[in-house]
Design a protein around this motif. Structure first.
Motif, PDB file in Angstrom:
ATOM      1  N   GLU A   9      24.298  -7.893 -15.476  1.00 43.53           N
ATOM      2  CA  GLU A   9      24.251  -6.427 -15.482  1.00 43.53           C
ATOM      3  C   GLU A   9      22.831  -5.888 -15.709  1.00 43.53           C
ATOM      4  N   ASP A  10      21.912  -6.754 -16.098  1.00 37.59           N
ATOM      5  CA  ASP A  10      20.537  -6.294 -16.341  1.00 37.59           C
ATOM      6  C   ASP A  10      19.602  -6.511 -15.150  1.00 37.59           C
TER       7      ASP A  10
ATOM      8  N   ALA B  60      19.611  -5.411 -11.943  1.00 38.84           N
ATOM      9  CA  ALA B  60      19.237  -4.277 -11.085  1.00 38.84           C
ATOM     10  C   ALA B  60      18.041  -3.518 -11.661  1.00 38.84           C
ATOM     11  N   ALA B  61      18.102  -3.207 -12.944  1.00 40.15           N
ATOM     12  CA  ALA B  61      17.007  -2.461 -13.578  1.00 40.15           C
ATOM     13  C   ALA B  61      15.729  -3.300 -13.601  1.00 40.15           C
ATOM     14  N   PHE B  62      15.887  -4.584 -13.826  1.00 34.43           N
ATOM     15  CA  PHE B  62      14.737  -5.503 -13.873  1.00 34.43           C
ATOM     16  C   PHE B  62      13.993  -5.503 -12.528  1.00 34.43           C
TER      17      PHE B  62
ATOM     18  N   GLN C 225      13.831  -3.270 -10.332  1.00 32.81           N
ATOM     19  CA  GLN C 225      13.127  -2.003 -10.071  1.00 32.81           C
ATOM     20  C   GLN C 225      11.709  -2.004 -10.645  1.00 32.81           C
ATOM     21  N   GLU C 226      11.482  -2.810 -11.683  1.00 35.48           N
ATOM     22  CA  GLU C 226      10.166  -2.835 -12.335  1.00 35.48           C
ATOM     23  C   GLU C 226       9.163  -3.768 -11.644  1.00 35.48           C
TER      24      GLU C 226
END
Ligand SMILES: *Cc1c(COP(=O)(O)O)cnc(C)c1O
Length: 256
Positions: free
Chosen positions: A156-157, A159-161, A163-164
């Protein structure tokens, strides 16, 4: 289909001929698994994993045609890189957990890193690579088994990762990597591979510009055929090529 038991014994390959024979057998099994899954055999890359194999034996691997070798410990890989620097075109893929304070080693000699799992590490690698004027192919490691002992981001982490990651221009993001549950039961292993593939499919379209998520690195000696059925584009195979390691898997992945 059952996976191979983890304790299966592979004979040690100690000649160029034995290594070539094992390579050919693994390539054949890769091709067969790909065809069974309706895929082209050349859509799967074989990464030979040479951890614990002494540098001098890796000269035979080079003579058998291997040009990219996977290692899970950075010190071991760095030492072999130094010892074998006379071998033209031999490249190294680091596939194991890396502490941020060792990023400079990977930046120095690796052409691929498959265990990216934190922004601190991404920043450290990028900074060292920029200083050296190098770039590095990277895979984001995902913990698909839910085991505490396994490294990698929680699914679950991811997608955000992702993006960076455009902030780190020396990192060429290629895809996702996972270690499945160690089990001889296909029904328990397969969901790990399915999870990684589903995540890749879901994230590919929303990935930022310049970030490619085409590759799926999953599958080892005991389960690579299963991984290919579930979409692996890179399989990391050690023991089926070089022979069984003396230490059990629990030595490399505590808690398994
Ligand atoms: C050792 C290792 C492999 C290969 O395992 P084998 O059982 O030798 O095929 C694959 N991936 C990682 C991360 C490893 O450390």
């Amino acid at each position: 289909m059952a996976t191979q038991p983890a304790h299966q014994q592979y004979a040690p390959a100690e000649s160029v001929e034995a290594l070539q024979r094992n390579l050919a057998q693994v390539q054949q099994r890769i091709a067969d698994a790909a065809r069974r899954a309706g895929r082209e055999p050349d859509s799967v890359r074989l990464l030979p994993v040479s951890k614990t194999v002494p540098a001098e034996r890796l000269r035979l691997a080079y003579d058998a045609g291997m040009r990219l070798l996977g290692e899970n410990k950075v010190q071991e890989a760095h030492g072999k890189w130094q010892t074998l620097d006379d071998l033209d075109g031999l490249e190294w893929s680091v596939i194991g957990h890396l502490q941020t304070n060792k990023a400079r080693f990977v930046a120095q000699f690796a052409s691929e890193f498959q265990a990216l799992d934190s922004l601190r590490l991404a920043a450290a690698l990028d900074r060292r690579l920029q200083q050296l004027g190098r770039s590095l192919d990277v895979y984001v490691q995902v913990n698909t088994s839910g085991e505490q002992s396994k490294y990698g981001l929680a699914p679950e982490d991811v997608a955000a990762f992702i993006q960076e990651l455009p902030a780190f221009s020396a990192l060429r993001v290629r895809g996702l990597m996972t270690l499945a549950l160690f089990s001889s039961e296909a029904e328990r292993v397969r969901p790990c591979f399915q999870l990684l593939r589903g995540l890749r499919d879901q994230l590919r379209d929303s990935a930022p510009a310049g970030i490619e998520l085409n590759e799926l690195s999953m599958g080892m000696s005991g389960d690579f055929e299963l991984a290919i059925e579930e979409g692996a584009t890179v399989v990391r195979v050690g023991q089926a090529i070089f022979g069984s390691r003396e230490q059990p898997d629990s030595y490399y992945w505590p808690g398994t």
